[in-house]
Scaffold this active site. Structure first.
Site, mmCIF file in Angstrom:
data_model
loop_
_atom_site.group_PDB
_atom_site.id
_atom_site.type_symbol
_atom_site.label_atom_id
_atom_site.label_comp_id
_atom_site.label_asym_id
_atom_site.label_seq_id
_atom_site.Cartn_x
_atom_site.Cartn_y
_atom_site.Cartn_z
ATOM 1 N N GLY A 82 0.826 -1.210 0.000
ATOM 2 C CA GLY A 82 0.000 0.000 0.000
ATOM 3 C C GLY A 82 0.856 1.253 0.000
ATOM 4 N N ASP A 83 0.204 2.391 -0.265
ATOM 5 C CA ASP A 83 0.863 3.708 -0.269
ATOM 6 C C ASP A 83 2.018 3.793 -1.263
ATOM 7 O OD1 ASP A 83 -0.862 4.434 1.779
ATOM 8 O OD2 ASP A 83 0.509 3.723 3.323
ATOM 9 N N GLY A 116 1.967 5.223 -4.022
ATOM 10 C CA GLY A 116 1.874 6.437 -4.854
ATOM 11 C C GLY A 116 0.844 6.235 -5.963
ATOM 12 N N LYS A 117 -0.120 5.338 -5.685
ATOM 13 C CA LYS A 117 -1.153 5.031 -6.685
ATOM 14 C C LYS A 117 -1.944 6.278 -7.074
ATOM 15 C CE LYS A 117 -2.960 2.019 -3.871
ATOM 16 N NZ LYS A 117 -1.965 2.046 -2.781
ATOM 17 N N ALA A 124 -8.274 3.571 2.628
ATOM 18 C CA ALA A 124 -7.312 4.075 1.651
ATOM 19 C C ALA A 124 -7.073 5.564 1.857
ATOM 20 C CB ALA A 124 -7.841 3.836 0.236
ATOM 21 N N GLY A 125 -5.881 6.008 1.515
ATOM 22 C CA GLY A 125 -5.574 7.440 1.519
ATOM 23 C C GLY A 125 -4.691 7.698 0.321
ATOM 24 N N HIS A 126 -5.248 8.325 -0.715
ATOM 25 C CA HIS A 126 -4.507 8.545 -1.960
ATOM 26 C C HIS A 126 -4.194 10.031 -2.102
ATOM 27 C CE1 HIS A 126 -6.459 4.615 -3.641
ATOM 28 N NE2 HIS A 126 -5.655 4.411 -2.635
ATOM 29 N N ARG A 132 -23.724 -12.382 4.578
ATOM 30 C CA ARG A 132 -25.031 -12.030 3.995
ATOM 31 C C ARG A 132 -25.931 -11.303 4.982
ATOM 32 N NH1 ARG A 132 -25.392 -18.042 2.463
ATOM 33 N NH2 ARG A 132 -24.263 -17.938 4.427
ATOM 34 N N GLN A 140 -4.983 -0.048 -1.421
ATOM 35 C CA GLN A 140 -4.062 -0.928 -0.686
ATOM 36 C C GLN A 140 -3.030 -1.525 -1.660
ATOM 37 O OE1 GLN A 140 -7.737 -1.565 0.146
ATOM 38 N NE2 GLN A 140 -7.360 0.226 1.364
ATOM 39 N N THR A 178 -4.150 7.759 8.585
ATOM 40 C CA THR A 178 -4.082 7.760 10.051
ATOM 41 C C THR A 178 -2.920 8.604 10.590
ATOM 42 O OG1 THR A 178 -2.760 5.752 9.971
ATOM 43 C CG2 THR A 178 -5.122 5.459 10.261
HETATM 44 P P1 GDP Z 1 -1.287 5.737 -2.380
HETATM 45 O O1 GDP Z 1 -2.100 5.317 -1.220
HETATM 46 O O2 GDP Z 1 -0.688 4.577 -3.102
HETATM 47 O O3 GDP Z 1 -2.018 6.670 -3.310
HETATM 48 O O4 GDP Z 1 -0.047 6.551 -1.790
HETATM 49 P P2 GDP Z 1 -0.088 7.664 -0.621
HETATM 50 O O5 GDP Z 1 -0.678 8.916 -1.175
HETATM 51 O O6 GDP Z 1 -0.701 7.113 0.614
HETATM 52 O O7 GDP Z 1 1.456 7.812 -0.317
HETATM 53 C C1 GDP Z 1 2.363 8.148 -1.301
HETATM 54 C C2 GDP Z 1 3.083 9.427 -0.872
HETATM 55 O O8 GDP Z 1 4.169 9.648 -1.728
HETATM 56 C C3 GDP Z 1 2.228 10.678 -0.961
HETATM 57 O O9 GDP Z 1 2.640 11.584 0.023
HETATM 58 C C4 GDP Z 1 2.559 11.229 -2.350
HETATM 59 O O10 GDP Z 1 2.347 12.618 -2.466
HETATM 60 C C5 GDP Z 1 4.012 10.898 -2.401
HETATM 61 N N1 GDP Z 1 4.596 10.666 -3.726
HETATM 62 C C6 GDP Z 1 4.129 9.915 -4.744
HETATM 63 N N2 GDP Z 1 5.063 9.790 -5.702
HETATM 64 C C7 GDP Z 1 6.136 10.486 -5.272
HETATM 65 C C8 GDP Z 1 7.456 10.709 -5.783
HETATM 66 O O11 GDP Z 1 7.833 10.217 -6.830
HETATM 67 N N3 GDP Z 1 8.312 11.448 -5.007
HETATM 68 C C9 GDP Z 1 7.940 12.015 -3.845
HETATM 69 N N4 GDP Z 1 8.813 12.758 -3.193
HETATM 70 N N5 GDP Z 1 6.719 11.805 -3.316
HETATM 71 C C10 GDP Z 1 5.843 11.048 -4.017
HETATM 72 P P1 IMO Z 2 -3.811 2.848 0.332
HETATM 73 O O1 IMO Z 2 -4.940 2.636 -0.667
HETATM 74 C C1 IMO Z 2 -1.409 1.195 3.537
HETATM 75 C C2 IMO Z 2 -3.385 -1.592 6.266
HETATM 76 C C3 IMO Z 2 -3.566 -1.152 7.691
HETATM 77 C C4 IMO Z 2 -3.465 -2.495 8.387
HETATM 78 C C5 IMO Z 2 -4.181 -3.431 7.419
HETATM 79 C C6 IMO Z 2 -5.627 -3.681 7.766
HETATM 80 O O2 IMO Z 2 -3.645 4.243 0.767
HETATM 81 O O3 IMO Z 2 -2.570 2.198 -0.177
HETATM 82 P P2 IMO Z 2 -7.839 -2.211 7.542
HETATM 83 O O4 IMO Z 2 -8.208 -0.895 8.145
HETATM 84 O O5 IMO Z 2 -7.880 -2.226 6.058
HETATM 85 O O6 IMO Z 2 -8.608 -3.354 8.120
HETATM 86 O O7 IMO Z 2 -6.303 -2.455 7.988
HETATM 87 O O8 IMO Z 2 -4.095 -2.810 6.154
HETATM 88 N N1 IMO Z 2 -3.945 -0.662 5.253
HETATM 89 C C7 IMO Z 2 -3.196 0.130 4.481
HETATM 90 N N2 IMO Z 2 -1.858 0.336 4.470
HETATM 91 N N3 IMO Z 2 -2.207 1.817 2.638
HETATM 92 C C8 IMO Z 2 -3.530 1.594 2.613
HETATM 93 O O9 IMO Z 2 -4.319 2.056 1.638
HETATM 94 C C9 IMO Z 2 -4.092 0.745 3.593
HETATM 95 N N4 IMO Z 2 -5.346 0.332 3.883
HETATM 96 C C10 IMO Z 2 -5.236 -0.535 4.881
HETATM 97 O O10 IMO Z 2 -2.545 -0.269 8.100
HETATM 98 O O11 IMO Z 2 -2.120 -2.899 8.447
HETATM 99 MG MG MG Z 3 -2.180 5.638 0.837
#
Ligand code: GDP
Ligand code: IMO
Ligand code: MG
Length: 422
Positions: free
Chosen positions: A12-13, A15-16, A39-41, A143, A223, A299
């Site tokens: 997860g995270d 940079g999607k 999720a947090g994008h 269900r 994720q 979070t």
């Molecule tokens: P997601 O959940 O996959 O959309 O990723 P998140 O947004 O949770 O976390 C990715 C973090 O990396 C965010 O703070 C983005 O702004 C940052 N980000 C994404 N691509 C890049 C990159 O190439 N360089 C830098 N410095 N930050 C990036």
């Molecule tokens: P994005 O879309 C990173 C992790 C939680 C925990 C596990 C289960 O931003 O990539 P949950 O609340 O889903 O039951 O938690 O999954 N988790 C993530 N980690 N990025 C996320 O989303 C996540 N969504 C859930 O931290 O370990």
């Molecule tokens: Mg995220």
């Protein structure tokens, strides 16, 4: 661009959100098919930063349709707040947002149960986002869930809710947690339902029509592969199929209408919450945190960080069918002299190249590293692949080769223009 599934290839995270926003320029419809507001994008558009949880990141591009599919679990009160937040930034949310009537609802008792179960697990907790995701998907599978379609029928919704609250309050009581009030939840949810009514429809039919009209779909994964309920590091996972297959079941788009899978991965690895993480490394964590990076978008928790794990991303290619690779956060390694990449695990005396499915066995694996020379040059100003220092080019190409896909995108910053297309 063809119909594309974008998946996270790590935990997860990756940079999607940033890559989705970039690719949306060429797509017509962006579809979320699983997960919820766990999720947090993060997307940076212009000088503004947006953190989207349930609304697809495509919403920031005018004229693009955004679909929340049947596989998503959604908290209607949270969606209303998110819509208001987006509108406050002068982004239009109207006919461009569609919500499936089959999407399951996250209710307050799901959040309370999520929290109570985590508390009860003590040290063995998963480290969930406490958004009620697990209990909501459990109700769906049992269900006993309530769906958006129910919320659109107030009388029916209230009847079903009363029964669900009765049962869940008994469970909450057993955990020693506070019960929820039917009256309060009923009022709040019905009010949110009325705000969402214009968006709710049969999204399967909408997507089918879009396909017939030759529109291009982009599936926004949430994720990552190793948080997948089937293929991840169970039980330290989320409760949906985060891998490519989930896009089909979670949207009603048949698998053969999907043309390509793009795997997004960081140039290193991060993970939030508990669970095994073979390449975790304190030095990398400290370095990234000192730069103000790698704090959770949902979070705010500090993410655990480590070296790139090619055993993991290679497995992600197997499960998702990754054709193309997007590597983000390459700039995060600009100051690292010698960069390690995990190319195998040692499990006891054996060397293995596939992550064990048992989390205890994975936790005992020792990474086998190769070392690659760093570039010790800022990369955030690069706009073409050739602008990158040779060692950075070689590093990105090596990660794609080990992962088993074609290097298609390299990201060197959070902004739209810091994206290199190959
Ligand atoms: P997601 O959940 O996959 O959309 O990723 P998140 O947004 O949770 O976390 C990715 C973090 O990396 C965010 O703070 C983005 O702004 C940052 N980000 C994404 N691509 C890049 C990159 O190439 N360089 C830098 N410095 N930050 C990036
Ligand atoms: P994005 O879309 C990173 C992790 C939680 C925990 C596990 C289960 O931003 O990539 P949950 O609340 O889903 O039951 O938690 O999954 N988790 C993530 N980690 N990025 C996320 O989303 C996540 N969504 C859930 O931290 O370990
Ligand atoms: Mg995220």
């Amino acid at each position: 661009m063809a119909n594309t599934i974008l998946v996270g290839a790590q935990w997860g995270d990756e940079g999607k959100g940033k890559i989705i926003d970039f690719l949306t320029e060429k797509a017509d419809v962006v579809v979320r098919s699983q997960g919820g507001n766990n999720a947090g994008h993060t997307v940076i558009a212009g000088d503004k930063k947006y953190v989207l949880h349930l609304i697809p990141s495509g919403i920031l591009r005018p004229g693009k349709a955004c679909v929340i599919g049947n596989g998503v679990v959604l908290d209607p009160v949270a969606v209303v707040a998110e819509i208001e937040g987006v509108r406050a930034a002068k982004i239009k949310v109207g006919k461009n947002l569609l919500i499936s009537d089959c999407a399951h609802l996250v209710l307050p008792y799901h959040r309370l149960l999520d929290e109570a179960r985590e508390l009860a697990k003590g040290k063995g907790k998963i480290g969930t986002t406490k958004r009620g995701i697990g209990p909501a998907y459990a109700d769906k599978a049992s269900r006993t869930g309530l769906r958006m379609g129910d919320l659109m029928q107030p009388e029916l919704f209230s009847k079903k809710l009363a029964l669900r609250i009765k049962e869940n309050n008994a469970v909450l009581k057993a955990f020693g947690a506070k019960p929820v009030s039917f009256k309060k939840v009923n009022e709040e949810y019905l009010a949110a339902g009325e705000v969402l009514r214009p968006f709710v429809c049969n999204t399967v039919v909408y997507l089918h029509e879009a396909l017939k009209a030759g529109k291009e779909l982009l599936f926004e994964g949430a994720q990552g592969t190793f948080l997948d309920i089937d293929h991840g590091t169970y039980p330290y996972v989320t409760s949906s199929n985060t891998t490519a297959g989930g896009a089909a079941t979670g949207s009603g788009v048949p698998p053969h209408r999907i043309d390509r899978v793009l795997g997004v991965m960081k140039a290193y690895t991060t993970r939030v919450g508990e669970g095994p993480f073979p390449t975790e490394n304190d030095q990398i964590s400290d370095m990234l945190h000192a730069m103000g990076r790698e704090f959770g978008a949902t979070t705010g928790r500090a993410r655990r960080c480590g070296w790139f794990d090619a055993v993991a991303t290679h497995f992600a290619t197997m499960v998702n069918g990754i054709d193309d690779v997007a590597i983000t956060n390459l700039d995060g390694l600009d100051t690292v002299d010698v960069i390690k990449v995990c190319v195998g695990y040692k499990s006891g005396r054996k060397k293995i190249d596939v992550p064990p499915s048992d989390f205890l066995q994975l936790a005992e694996c020792e990474p086998v590293y190769i070392e690659l020379p760093g570039w010790l040059t800022p990369t955030s100003g690069a706009r073409k692949f050739e602008d990158l220092p040779p060692n950075a080019q070689a590093y990105a190409l090596k990660l794609a080769e080990l992962t088993g896909g074609r290097l298609a995108i390299v990201s060197v910053g959070a902004h739209r223009d810091q994206t290199i297309l190959l």
